[in-house]
Write an enzyme that holds these catalytic residues in place. Structure first.
Site, PDB file in Angstrom:
ATOM      1  N   CYS A  37       0.832  -1.202   0.000  1.00 56.32           N
ATOM      2  CA  CYS A  37       0.000   0.000   0.000  1.00 56.32           C
ATOM      3  C   CYS A  37       0.875   1.264   0.000  1.00 56.32           C
ATOM      4  CB  CYS A  37      -0.966  -0.046   1.181  1.00 56.32           C
ATOM      5  SG  CYS A  37      -2.316   1.131   1.061  1.00 56.32           S
ATOM      6  N   HIS A  96      -3.436  -5.737   1.237  1.00 62.83           N
ATOM      7  CA  HIS A  96      -2.700  -5.847   2.497  1.00 62.83           C
ATOM      8  C   HIS A  96      -2.540  -7.300   2.956  1.00 62.83           C
ATOM      9  CE1 HIS A  96      -2.441  -1.588   3.850  1.00 62.83           C
ATOM     10  NE2 HIS A  96      -3.433  -1.455   2.994  1.00 62.83           N
ATOM     11  N   GLU A 132      -0.627  -8.464   5.130  1.00 61.22           N
ATOM     12  CA  GLU A 132      -0.421  -8.582   6.580  1.00 61.22           C
ATOM     13  C   GLU A 132      -1.742  -8.601   7.346  1.00 61.22           C
ATOM     14  OE1 GLU A 132      -0.544  -5.888   4.981  1.00 61.22           O
ATOM     15  OE2 GLU A 132      -0.724  -4.083   6.187  1.00 61.22           O
TER      16      GLU A 132
END
Lengths: 79, 219
Positions: B85, B193, B195
């Site tokens: 991002c 994302h 994560e």
């Protein structure tokens, strides 16, 4: 000390949704016949010595504009 | 394996990135934007957020922070670097990845799960993903529209790593490109994302493959 303006615009081929949104809002405000609205950044800076335009161009190349997506122009402002 | 996660002023996903690294069996190392070295880590993650307020352009100021000099050297030496991002925006601004990221075509901040297809497994962060796999990973960004002056050439060179699945392009990215890599394949950036997608308790787990890839490659 020279005061210099740098105008940064998206390249012509890059979609500018901000400009499009503004353009679409204009007819409802009674503005007819306005088209191809493009939005960019206007930066003014004072250069302490030397050639103001040259220095501003270097600043624009290094930081103010991203050459992948943007073009810029530099002009000396009147005192 | 030690994976460094850089915190810039305005980063907000650095803790999640470190938690994801730990949950995948890696050893997370917090790195600071003002540090000139990477503390001997084996890989680097540039996390999501709004580095330096995203002033001027997303990632434009972060690229000049001291740690980025070290990241650029690490990347040149073949070290694995992942930009997520805002981290992706920083890597593009720094010239470590091709292209640039602009305001979403719809002008709205988008926060939802998307499906992305793995287009290239020839990268440090997708080597453990079966090619063509579809991963469900969340996106959350206002400026994620990927542009490049020749997306076909980028794809032909194998540098398109992720594409949004048909109907899932959340931001008007050119050719549905969600993530790219450098020619060597050690540097990867993507808008979704990973994560946020490693723990089944919290939703989809499409992000696990990226961390597995880098962790298995260097063990």
């Amino acid at each position: 000390m020279p005061r210099v303006a740098v105008d940064v615009m998206l390249k012509r081929e890059i979609l500018d949704p901000q400009g499009q949104a503004v353009e679409r809002a204009l007819p409802s405000l009674g503005f007819a016949g306005v088209s191809d609205v493009r939005i960019g950044k206007h930066v003014e800076l004072t250069v302490s010595d030397g050639d103001g335009e040259q220095a501003a161009r270097q600043v624009a190349e290094a930081l103010l504009a991203n050459p992948v997506i943007e073009e810029f122009s530099v002009r000396l402002l009147p005192d | 394996m030690r994976i460094g996660v850089v915190t810039f002023p305005g980063s907000c996903d650095d803790r999640d990135a470190r938690a994801a690294v730990a949950s995948m069996g890696g050893d997370p190392v917090a790195l600071w934007h003002g540090d000139g070295d990477l503390r001997g880590v084996d890989a680097v993650v540039l996390p999501g957020g709004f580095s330096y307020g995203d002033y001027l352009r997303c990632g434009a100021i972060a690229r000049f922070s001291p740690v980025m000099g070290a990241v650029a050297g690490f990347a040149r030496d073949g070290g694995p670097v992942l930009g997520i991002c805002n981290g992706f925006q920083v890597l593009c601004e720094a010239g470590l990845l091709p292209g640039a990221l602009l305001r979403n075509a719809g002008l709205r901040f988008v926060c939802r799960e998307v499906e992305v297809t793995v287009e290239s497994t020839a990268s440090a962060w997708t080597s453990a993903c079966p090619p063509g796999t579809s991963l469900t990973i969340p996106v959350k960004h206002g400026e994620g529209r990927y542009v490049h002056d020749d997306p076909a050439a980028l794809a032909a060179a194998g540098q398109v790593v992720f594409r949004y699945a048909p109907g899932h392009n959340p931001n008007g990215s050119l050719a549905d490109i969600a993530g790219v890599r450098n020619p060597a394949g050690n540097v990867v950036g993507l808008m979704p994302h990973p994560e946020h997608a490693v723990d089944p308790l919290l939703g989809p787990t499409g992000g696990r493959g990226l961390f597995e890839s880098v962790l298995t490659a260097r063990v």
